[in-house]
Design an enzyme around this catalytic site. Structure first.
Site, PDB file in Angstrom:
ATOM      1  N   HIS A 308      14.661  14.988 -23.758  1.00  0.00           N
ATOM      2  CA  HIS A 308      15.073  14.895 -22.352  1.00  0.00           C
ATOM      3  C   HIS A 308      14.124  15.753 -21.514  1.00  0.00           C
ATOM      4  O   HIS A 308      13.695  16.810 -21.949  1.00  0.00           O
ATOM      5  CB  HIS A 308      16.519  15.413 -22.191  1.00  0.00           C
ATOM      6  CG  HIS A 308      17.166  14.979 -20.919  1.00  0.00           C
ATOM      7  ND1 HIS A 308      16.932  15.628 -19.729  1.00  0.00           N
ATOM      8  CD2 HIS A 308      17.986  13.956 -20.648  1.00  0.00           C
ATOM      9  CE1 HIS A 308      17.617  15.025 -18.774  1.00  0.00           C
ATOM     10  NE2 HIS A 308      18.272  13.999 -19.300  1.00  0.00           N
ATOM     11  N   ASP A 366      22.456   9.236 -24.453  1.00  0.00           N
ATOM     12  CA  ASP A 366      22.350   7.854 -24.942  1.00  0.00           C
ATOM     13  C   ASP A 366      22.458   7.727 -26.447  1.00  0.00           C
ATOM     14  O   ASP A 366      22.602   6.623 -26.970  1.00  0.00           O
ATOM     15  CB  ASP A 366      21.010   7.267 -24.476  1.00  0.00           C
ATOM     16  CG  ASP A 366      20.973   7.123 -22.969  1.00  0.00           C
ATOM     17  OD1 ASP A 366      20.142   7.760 -22.327  1.00  0.00           O
ATOM     18  OD2 ASP A 366      21.843   6.404 -22.445  1.00  0.00           O
TER      19      ASP A 366
HETATM   20  C1  SDX Z   1      18.302   9.401 -19.686  1.00  0.00           C
HETATM   21  O1  SDX Z   1      16.349  12.355 -16.261  1.00  0.00           O
HETATM   22  C2  SDX Z   1      17.586  12.185 -16.565  1.00  0.00           C
HETATM   23  O2  SDX Z   1      18.444  12.985 -16.215  1.00  0.00           O
HETATM   24  C3  SDX Z   1      17.872  10.932 -17.387  1.00  0.00           C
HETATM   25  C4  SDX Z   1      19.305  10.796 -17.878  1.00  0.00           C
HETATM   26  C5  SDX Z   1      20.259  10.605 -16.723  1.00  0.00           C
HETATM   27  O3  SDX Z   1      21.453  10.870 -16.914  1.00  0.00           O
HETATM   28  O4  SDX Z   1      19.818  10.067 -15.678  1.00  0.00           O
HETATM   29  O5  SDX Z   1      19.686  11.937 -18.614  1.00  0.00           O
HETATM   30  C6  SDX Z   1      19.460   9.570 -18.779  1.00  0.00           C
HETATM   31  O6  SDX Z   1      17.396   8.698 -19.326  1.00  0.00           O
HETATM   32  C7  SDX Z   1      18.260  10.138 -20.996  1.00  0.00           C
HETATM   33  C8  SDX Z   1      16.896   9.955 -21.735  1.00  0.00           C
HETATM   34  C9  SDX Z   1      16.979   8.644 -22.505  1.00  0.00           C
HETATM   35  N1  SDX Z   1      15.667   8.279 -23.073  1.00  0.00           N
HETATM   36  C10 SDX Z   1      15.458   8.328 -24.403  1.00  0.00           C
HETATM   37  O7  SDX Z   1      16.274   8.716 -25.219  1.00  0.00           O
HETATM   38  C11 SDX Z   1      14.096   7.777 -24.835  1.00  0.00           C
HETATM   39  C12 SDX Z   1      13.490   8.708 -25.906  1.00  0.00           C
HETATM   40  N2  SDX Z   1      13.134   9.975 -25.278  1.00  0.00           N
HETATM   41  C13 SDX Z   1      11.879  10.071 -24.668  1.00  0.00           C
HETATM   42  O8  SDX Z   1      11.043   9.034 -24.523  1.00  0.00           O
HETATM   43  C14 SDX Z   1      11.575  11.368 -23.940  1.00  0.00           C
HETATM   44  O9  SDX Z   1      12.147  12.385 -24.634  1.00  0.00           O
HETATM   45  C15 SDX Z   1      12.016  11.406 -22.498  1.00  0.00           C
HETATM   46  C16 SDX Z   1      11.447  10.258 -21.726  1.00  0.00           C
HETATM   47  C17 SDX Z   1      13.497  11.375 -22.404  1.00  0.00           C
HETATM   48  C18 SDX Z   1      11.498  12.719 -21.895  1.00  0.00           C
HETATM   49  O10 SDX Z   1      10.122  12.647 -21.907  1.00  0.00           O
HETATM   50  P1  SDX Z   1       9.231  13.869 -21.362  1.00  0.00           P
HETATM   51  O11 SDX Z   1      10.058  14.968 -20.823  1.00  0.00           O
HETATM   52  O12 SDX Z   1       8.177  13.285 -20.490  1.00  0.00           O
HETATM   53  O13 SDX Z   1       8.661  14.454 -22.678  1.00  0.00           O
HETATM   54  P2  SDX Z   1       7.269  14.054 -23.244  1.00  0.00           P
HETATM   55  O14 SDX Z   1       7.165  12.570 -23.301  1.00  0.00           O
HETATM   56  O15 SDX Z   1       6.243  14.825 -22.499  1.00  0.00           O
HETATM   57  O16 SDX Z   1       7.371  14.603 -24.769  1.00  0.00           O
HETATM   58  C19 SDX Z   1       7.052  15.935 -25.087  1.00  0.00           C
HETATM   59  C20 SDX Z   1       6.662  15.855 -26.560  1.00  0.00           C
HETATM   60  C21 SDX Z   1       5.586  14.816 -26.840  1.00  0.00           C
HETATM   61  O17 SDX Z   1       4.918  15.224 -28.026  1.00  0.00           O
HETATM   62  P3  SDX Z   1       3.488  16.046 -27.856  1.00  0.00           P
HETATM   63  O18 SDX Z   1       2.594  15.182 -27.000  1.00  0.00           O
HETATM   64  O19 SDX Z   1       3.858  17.361 -27.213  1.00  0.00           O
HETATM   65  O20 SDX Z   1       3.002  16.187 -29.288  1.00  0.00           O
HETATM   66  O21 SDX Z   1       7.799  15.429 -27.325  1.00  0.00           O
HETATM   67  C22 SDX Z   1       7.523  14.177 -27.936  1.00  0.00           C
HETATM   68  C23 SDX Z   1       6.361  13.575 -27.178  1.00  0.00           C
HETATM   69  O22 SDX Z   1       5.645  12.689 -28.012  1.00  0.00           O
HETATM   70  N3  SDX Z   1       8.753  13.370 -27.775  1.00  0.00           N
HETATM   71  C24 SDX Z   1       9.276  12.599 -28.721  1.00  0.00           C
HETATM   72  C25 SDX Z   1      10.462  12.090 -28.169  1.00  0.00           C
HETATM   73  N4  SDX Z   1      10.622  12.551 -26.915  1.00  0.00           N
HETATM   74  C26 SDX Z   1       9.546  13.346 -26.670  1.00  0.00           C
HETATM   75  N5  SDX Z   1       8.840  12.288 -29.972  1.00  0.00           N
HETATM   76  C27 SDX Z   1       9.646  11.442 -30.687  1.00  0.00           C
HETATM   77  N6  SDX Z   1      10.814  10.939 -30.233  1.00  0.00           N
HETATM   78  C28 SDX Z   1      11.243  11.227 -28.980  1.00  0.00           C
HETATM   79  N7  SDX Z   1      12.392  10.694 -28.516  1.00  0.00           N
END
Ligand code: SDX
Length: 431
Positions: A308, A366
């Site tokens: 998140h 989620d």
């Molecule tokens: C919602 O914003 C809100 O408040 C949203 C929400 C709401 O109520 O409105 O809470 C609802 O949208 C919840 C989130 C649902 N989405 C998911 O579950 C999809 C999976 N999660 C991600 O794609 C990700 O974690 C996000 C999009 C939620 C957050 O992305 P960020 O903050 O931009 O984090 P990032 O992509 O910069 O990741 C940081 C690191 C990266 O690795 P490095 O480049 O540092 O090596 O963490 C890794 C990412 O690759 N990473 C994951 C991951 N999420 C982040 N690796 C594997 N699986 C994951 N789910």
């Protein structure tokens, strides 16, 4: 106390700007650097707004480090346990918990707007029966302004309130219609003698051939799911609402944009993606292989329902939803057990894996919500639709807050341009 400030100095020119620090009720202070361009001729640079406070708000507070979520100051676990979704709607819209009289008046106002114009019912016939219901939601909500144009003056507070109530009242009807259209079932009209959640369930699942049987456990579970999804400060879809609303677009158009944003699998589409992921994993023995793929950047696979932008601790909503999953599966339908078993084992392994720990990746709302919706008989492609029904009150509350600002200005971010330097046109024959 003297004004707290941050000083920035451009070491190319020695020019300095002193930026006021603004402190809120909870959460980190902010640096007011709106003078940066006029003083130093520079913009801030913050792609995806990772460290940008886009507005001042009094509605919802999220503490990502400590896993705290407050709606108008009330902790989410107390509201989930003690409140109703419609009472939370009142709280988010108007800032205080309602008295009995206020709640009765608000409920009566919502009931005035639960029906859809019959012309809009015909709108669905233009969609293929294989269309995703979120595409219908975007289309039908966007078309509301072609039917309900008696409150289009967004400078008029009464019009703004009426449009907000219409959206909250009509989204369940629009959502249920999209479900019935896809299933080839007859539309079921709203019933104002029922509660908000009961009405949503009967509009989706009642059939004209027999009375609909309500299940109290299912109703309570869905009530909590709606409460947990009602608002979440400046998430992507809410930011869409504020950006669209800043151009003075009508709230129906703004909410259609919010629905489109929510549909993305990185945002509200994650609940559907989680179930597809759990189904793909199929058995707990396959989890280690999938964990390796989630960690492998080349796989383009992510552990859906984990991570998140704000919560760098357990999402407080996930804790509540996980508990409801346990209760529901015990009381309603053990058939979901395999998916829930995989989810719990996946969570256990991920939470002990260095990759997820060092990146502070925890289950978000989620991760378990899809299991509840599936147990309630809601089909996969309707999960984000339910999220949109729940979040509509958050969107319209944030929109109303913005529209009540004395100096509403259109949001217009700038950029760092790294394209071609200025150059002259070259005739095609000379290229
Ligand atoms: C919602 O914003 C809100 O408040 C949203 C929400 C709401 O109520 O409105 O809470 C609802 O949208 C919840 C989130 C649902 N989405 C998911 O579950 C999809 C999976 N999660 C991600 O794609 C990700 O974690 C996000 C999009 C939620 C957050 O992305 P960020 O903050 O931009 O984090 P990032 O992509 O910069 O990741 C940081 C690191 C990266 O690795 P490095 O480049 O540092 O090596 O963490 C890794 C990412 O690759 N990473 C994951 C991951 N999420 C982040 N690796 C594997 N699986 C994951 N789910």
């Amino acid at each position: 106390m003297s004004q707290e400030t941050v000083t920035m100095t451009d070491n190319r020119t020695g020019k300095t700007i002193v930026c006021p620090i603004l402190t809120g009720t909870h959460g980190p202070p902010v640096v007011d650097c709106h003078g940066l361009y006029s003083e130093l001729g520079m913009f801030t640079f913050d792609p995806a707004y990772v460290t940008t406070a886009s507005c001042e708000s009094t509605i919802t507070f999220v503490d990502g480090e400590n896993g705290i979520l407050l709606y108008r100051g009330y902790p989410i676990d107390q509201l989930a346990e003690k409140s109703s979704y419609l009472e939370v709607c009142y709280l988010l819209l108007y800032g205080e918990l309602p008295t009995t009289e206020q709640m009765d008046h608000f409920t009566a106002n919502i009931h005035q707007h639960t029906l859809l114009n019959e012309g809009l019912q015909r709108f669905y016939n233009g969609f293929r029966h294989s269309a995703h219901p979120m595409s219908m939601l975007v289309g039908v909500v966007g078309a509301l302004s072609s039917y309900y144009y008696d409150a289009m003056d967004i400078q008029n507070p009464e019009h703004r309130n009426r449009s907000a109530l219409r959206l909250i009242a009509k989204l369940p009807t629009i959502a249920a219609n999209s479900y019935n259209y896809l299933m080839g079932h007859p539309y079921v009209y709203p019933r104002n003698d029922l509660g908000y959640v009961e009405n949503l369930m009967q509009m989706m699942f009642a059939v004209p051939t027999q009375p609909y049987e309500f299940n109290e456990t299912a109703i309570k579970a869905l009530e909590v799911v709606l409460i947990l999804h009602a608002d979440h400060e400046q998430n992507a879809s809410t930011s869409t609402i504020r950006l669209a609303g800043s151009s003075q677009a009508h709230p129906f158009s703004c909410v259609a944009g919010g629905i489109a944003t929510l549909w993305g699998p990185a945002h509200g589409g994650a609940n559907e993606a989680v179930i597809r992921m759990l189904q793909q994993i199929e058995h707990p023995k396959n989890i280690p292989d999938y964990i390796a793929r989630f960690k492998d950047k080349k796989s383009n696979l992510r552990l859906m329902g984990f991570g998140h932008r704000v919560y760098k601790n357990y999402d407080p909503r996930a804790k509540i939803i996980r508990e409801i999953c346990h209760q529901l599966l015990k009381e309603l339908d053990a058939q979901q057990q395999p998916l829930f078993e995989i989810a719990m084992e996946l969570e256990r392994i991920a939470l002990s894996d260095e990759y997820f720990i060092e990146r502070k990746l925890y289950p978000n709302v989620d991760f378990y919500s899809g299991i509840i919706l599936r147990t309630l008989g809601i089909p996969l492609n309707m999960f984000t639709v339910i999220f949109a029904v729940a979040r509509t009150v958050g969107w319209v509350s944030q929109w109303m807050e913005m529209m009540n600002e004395p100096q509403l200005r259109i949001a217009r971010p700038r950029q760092l341009y790294t394209g071609a330097a200025e150059r002259d046109y070259v005739p095609m024959a000379e290229r």
